[in-house]
Design an enzyme around this catalytic site. Sequence first.
Site, PDB file in Angstrom:
ATOM      1  N   SER A 215      -2.561  -4.936  -6.455  1.00 51.02           N
ATOM      2  CA  SER A 215      -3.225  -3.966  -5.584  1.00 51.02           C
ATOM      3  C   SER A 215      -2.464  -2.667  -5.390  1.00 51.02           C
ATOM      4  O   SER A 215      -3.058  -1.665  -4.975  1.00 51.02           O
ATOM      5  CB  SER A 215      -3.475  -4.597  -4.211  1.00 51.02           C
ATOM      6  OG  SER A 215      -2.251  -4.948  -3.582  1.00 51.02           O
TER       7      SER A 215
ATOM      8  N   HIS B  17      -8.859  -8.446  -6.351  1.00 47.37           N
ATOM      9  CA  HIS B  17      -9.211  -7.068  -6.691  1.00 47.37           C
ATOM     10  C   HIS B  17      -9.966  -6.964  -8.013  1.00 47.37           C
ATOM     11  O   HIS B  17     -10.069  -5.865  -8.578  1.00 47.37           O
ATOM     12  CB  HIS B  17      -7.950  -6.205  -6.726  1.00 47.37           C
ATOM     13  CG  HIS B  17      -7.342  -6.001  -5.379  1.00 47.37           C
ATOM     14  ND1 HIS B  17      -7.728  -4.990  -4.521  1.00 47.37           N
ATOM     15  CD2 HIS B  17      -6.380  -6.706  -4.731  1.00 47.37           C
ATOM     16  CE1 HIS B  17      -7.030  -5.074  -3.400  1.00 47.37           C
ATOM     17  NE2 HIS B  17      -6.204  -6.094  -3.501  1.00 47.37           N
TER      18      HIS B  17
ATOM     19  N   LYS C 225     -13.955  -7.355  -0.625  1.00 51.68           N
ATOM     20  CA  LYS C 225     -13.696  -6.138  -1.396  1.00 51.68           C
ATOM     21  C   LYS C 225     -14.972  -5.737  -2.132  1.00 51.68           C
ATOM     22  O   LYS C 225     -15.876  -5.179  -1.532  1.00 51.68           O
ATOM     23  CB  LYS C 225     -12.488  -6.360  -2.292  1.00 51.68           C
ATOM     24  CG  LYS C 225     -11.211  -6.592  -1.458  1.00 51.68           C
ATOM     25  CD  LYS C 225     -10.007  -6.874  -2.288  1.00 51.68           C
ATOM     26  CE  LYS C 225      -8.735  -6.963  -1.454  1.00 51.68           C
ATOM     27  NZ  LYS C 225      -8.762  -7.987  -0.379  1.00 51.68           N
TER      28      LYS C 225
END
Length: 418
Positions: free
Chosen positions: A210, A238, A268
Amino acid sequence: MSDEYESGGTRPPGPLDGDRGFDLSARLADRERRNLRRRLSPANRVAERAQFAPAAGGDLPVLDGEERLVFASNNYLGLTTDDRVVEAAADAADIVGTGAGASRLVTGDTLVHRDLEDRLAESKHTERALAFSSGYAANVGTIAALDPDVIFSDEYNHASIVDACKLAGAEVIVYDHCDAEDLAAKLGDAARNPETTDGSWLIVTDSVFSMDGDVAPLSDICDLAEQAGAWVMVDEAHATGLYEGGGGIVQREGLSDRVDVQLGTLSKALASQGGFVAGDDDLIEYLVNAARSFVFSTGLAPPAAAAASEALHLARTTDRRDRLWRSVEFLRDGLTDLGFEVPGETQILPVLVGDRGDALALADALYERGVVAPAIRPPTVPEGTSRIRVAPMATHGARNLERCIDAFREAGEEVGVL
């Protein structure tokens, strides 16, 4: 011990006297001196544009009235405000309820949860999936439940993996970031060490990191794991939703049948809240019974589950992923042309600055120009590698992207990093 103390009276004098509390003011002051103190700054919405309130501590926040472009969110596909996702959450609240009401092993298991898990398993090419209340809970619960004897962990793994390793009480061997050769050496050393040669081994890594936007060498890791007889666990926080079929890097690389445990978040790209684990039937059935963060937590709120399920459907069936990758390429090229170094290969664009003070000044100058992009500095990243973390969304149009590049040019010249 006196009768008076035993009956609830005054505590005895002597060795128990003294202040054994916590000097939190001093701890906060120390963080302030080291430029590590952070403050909450509420926004009016989670989208590509938002109004923000100045940090107000515990006071009632007041929005400053000026809308800014948000390049600091993990809402990569921009689905948090999509009408279809909002409607799915509202329908679940109306029909099922706002909360699960209990652990899913009691009465908190609903058809909304099962629908989400079926879609996750399909996108991850696994037999089953299991939703947790957060990605953090998924990591901690899974690693602790597996109870490995030895864990091999990438040095840049997320804090939830680090904490899970501590909770598991395993022998933790940290290998150099994204370095398959170092992992091979560490596996070899462990195989020759009488204290670690036996028992269960788990290799755990993020897929997309990240802060750097780089990708773990998953194929090499799987090769090494198979040679060593170890399991592989990959956190796709992610990456989930951003690749073919709504999958992650594991799916992009065709490794679904070689990664034993796949994790991810719903918070996310999937525009909701929660986390999940995907794998074979035995793994999920075991976690249902042994992962304490699942067993002893109220089930994921039905509106959150429904929102994530709809977001995953949209990630798989619309052009949101293509729009995101076009924005990423445009922004990376624009920042690089300005003279910034932007490493990595994903939707996370770390704009390297180096000096901690310069990075903080650049973030402030960007904010003044209507762009929200945070400064990341030690100890989150190594000394001398402070950066601005830029994360575009699929909903950032060309005009917004150009405005971001212009803000970086003006701010960079003002701070003196261009």
